[in-house]
Design an enzyme around this catalytic site. Structure first.
Site, short mmCIF file in Angstrom:
data_model
loop_
_atom_site.label_atom_id
_atom_site.label_comp_id
_atom_site.label_asym_id
_atom_site.label_seq_id
_atom_site.Cartn_x
_atom_site.Cartn_y
_atom_site.Cartn_z
N SER A 190 9.28 -6.22 1.36
CA SER A 190 9.32 -4.75 1.34
C SER A 190 8.26 -4.14 2.25
O SER A 190 8.29 -2.94 2.50
CB SER A 190 9.12 -4.25 -0.09
OG SER A 190 7.85 -4.66 -0.60
N CYS A 191 7.34 -4.95 2.76
CA CYS A 191 6.30 -4.45 3.67
C CYS A 191 6.73 -4.64 5.11
O CYS A 191 7.17 -5.71 5.50
CB CYS A 191 4.99 -5.21 3.45
SG CYS A 191 4.24 -4.96 1.84
N VAL A 192 6.58 -3.58 5.90
CA VAL A 192 6.94 -3.68 7.31
C VAL A 192 5.73 -3.96 8.16
O VAL A 192 4.65 -3.72 7.85
CB VAL A 192 7.61 -2.40 7.83
CG1 VAL A 192 9.06 -2.66 8.11
CG2 VAL A 192 7.44 -1.24 6.96
#
Length: 103
Positions: free
Chosen positions: A101-103
């Site tokens: 979910s982290c870019v």
């Protein structure tokens, strides 16, 4: 795979600086990663890091919402402890892989 020295220990890291092997993590390594990110760890930080490591070990996906509902810290407190991108920073310091979910 690259290697980096934290607290006198050589650890395997990916191109973003996340530990490749969670077993190489120690509190001293965490403190060194935190310092590199202009952060000084407190007991509260370590409670959050332990929570993250436990959840990942159980195969659970991490989200800011799940951390906020953990009872360890609320979302506002999570942002205060790990400013900017809290989940991205906290997982890096915790020695676990960056969540999808982290870019």
């Amino acid at each position: 795979m690259a290697q980096k020295e934290y607290a006198g220990v050589m650890v395997d890291v990916n191109d973003e600086g996340y530990l490749e092997n969670a077993n190489q993590w120690t509190k001293e390594v965490a403190a060194a990663i935190a310092k590199e990110n202009n952060l000084e760890l407190t007991d509260k930080h370590y409670h959050v890091l332990d929570f993250l490591r436990e959840r990942v070990a159980k195969g659970e996906a991490l989200t800011i919402r799940s951390v906020g509902k953990s009872g360890v810290v609320d979302i506002k407190g999570f942002y205060e402890l790990f400013p900017g991108a809290p989940l991205k920073l906290a997982t890096k310091i915790a020695g676990v892989k960056k969540p999808l979910s982290c870019v």
